[in-house]
Design a protein around this motif. Structure first.
Motif, short mmCIF file in Angstrom:
data_model
loop_
_atom_site.label_atom_id
_atom_site.label_comp_id
_atom_site.label_asym_id
_atom_site.label_seq_id
_atom_site.Cartn_x
_atom_site.Cartn_y
_atom_site.Cartn_z
N GLY A 1 19.85 7.91 -39.36
CA GLY A 1 20.29 8.79 -40.43
C GLY A 1 21.66 9.40 -40.21
N VAL A 2 22.28 9.08 -39.06
CA VAL A 2 23.59 9.66 -38.74
C VAL A 2 24.65 8.56 -38.66
CG1 VAL A 2 24.90 10.99 -37.05
CG2 VAL A 2 22.52 11.57 -37.51
N LEU A 3 24.36 7.54 -37.88
CA LEU A 3 25.31 6.45 -37.67
C LEU A 3 25.07 5.33 -38.69
CD1 LEU A 3 25.31 6.16 -33.77
CD2 LEU A 3 26.94 7.34 -35.23
N PRO A 4 26.05 4.44 -38.84
CA PRO A 4 25.86 3.30 -39.74
C PRO A 4 24.64 2.46 -39.33
CG PRO A 4 28.15 3.46 -39.03
CD PRO A 4 27.38 4.45 -38.23
N ARG A 5 24.04 1.85 -40.31
CA ARG A 5 22.82 1.06 -40.11
C ARG A 5 22.97 0.00 -39.03
NH1 ARG A 5 20.92 -2.52 -45.00
NH2 ARG A 5 23.16 -2.53 -44.99
N GLU A 6 24.12 -0.66 -38.98
CA GLU A 6 24.34 -1.70 -37.98
C GLU A 6 24.31 -1.14 -36.56
OE1 GLU A 6 26.55 -1.16 -40.53
OE2 GLU A 6 25.85 -2.74 -41.87
N TYR B 1 18.89 6.05 -29.76
CA TYR B 1 18.46 5.39 -31.00
C TYR B 1 17.88 6.42 -31.97
CZ TYR B 1 15.19 3.00 -34.09
OH TYR B 1 14.48 2.59 -35.19
N ASN B 2 16.98 7.26 -31.49
CA ASN B 2 16.36 8.25 -32.37
C ASN B 2 17.39 9.24 -32.92
OD1 ASN B 2 13.65 7.40 -32.43
ND2 ASN B 2 13.34 8.23 -30.39
#
Length: 67
Positions: free
Chosen positions: A30-35, A25-26
């Motif tokens: 900022g890297v993966l899509p918000r969903e 998660y951490n």
């Protein structure tokens, strides 16, 4: 090994799984899509809650009823 120590050791795989989920998660923020980040957050939160509830049961604390 006493009974409590055995019970706490039994939770170790779940604890490691929860910590891995928190790490993923951490790293996703900022890297993966918000969903996807939200899905990972929910997974980590759920696993951490399972660890907490298990430990409370082992220690004789009050927890909500299992469903």
């Amino acid at each position: 090994m006493d009974d409590l120590e055995e019970k706490m050791k039994a939770c170790e795989p779940l604890w490691l799984q929860a910590m891995d989920a928190v790490r993923r998660y951490n790293e996703a923020k900022g890297v993966l899509p918000r969903e996807e980040v939200e899905r990972l957050r929910l997974e980590a939160e759920s696993l951490m809650q399972a660890v907490i509830e298990y430990q409370q049961r082992v220690l004789g604390g009050l927890v909500s009823t299992l469903h």
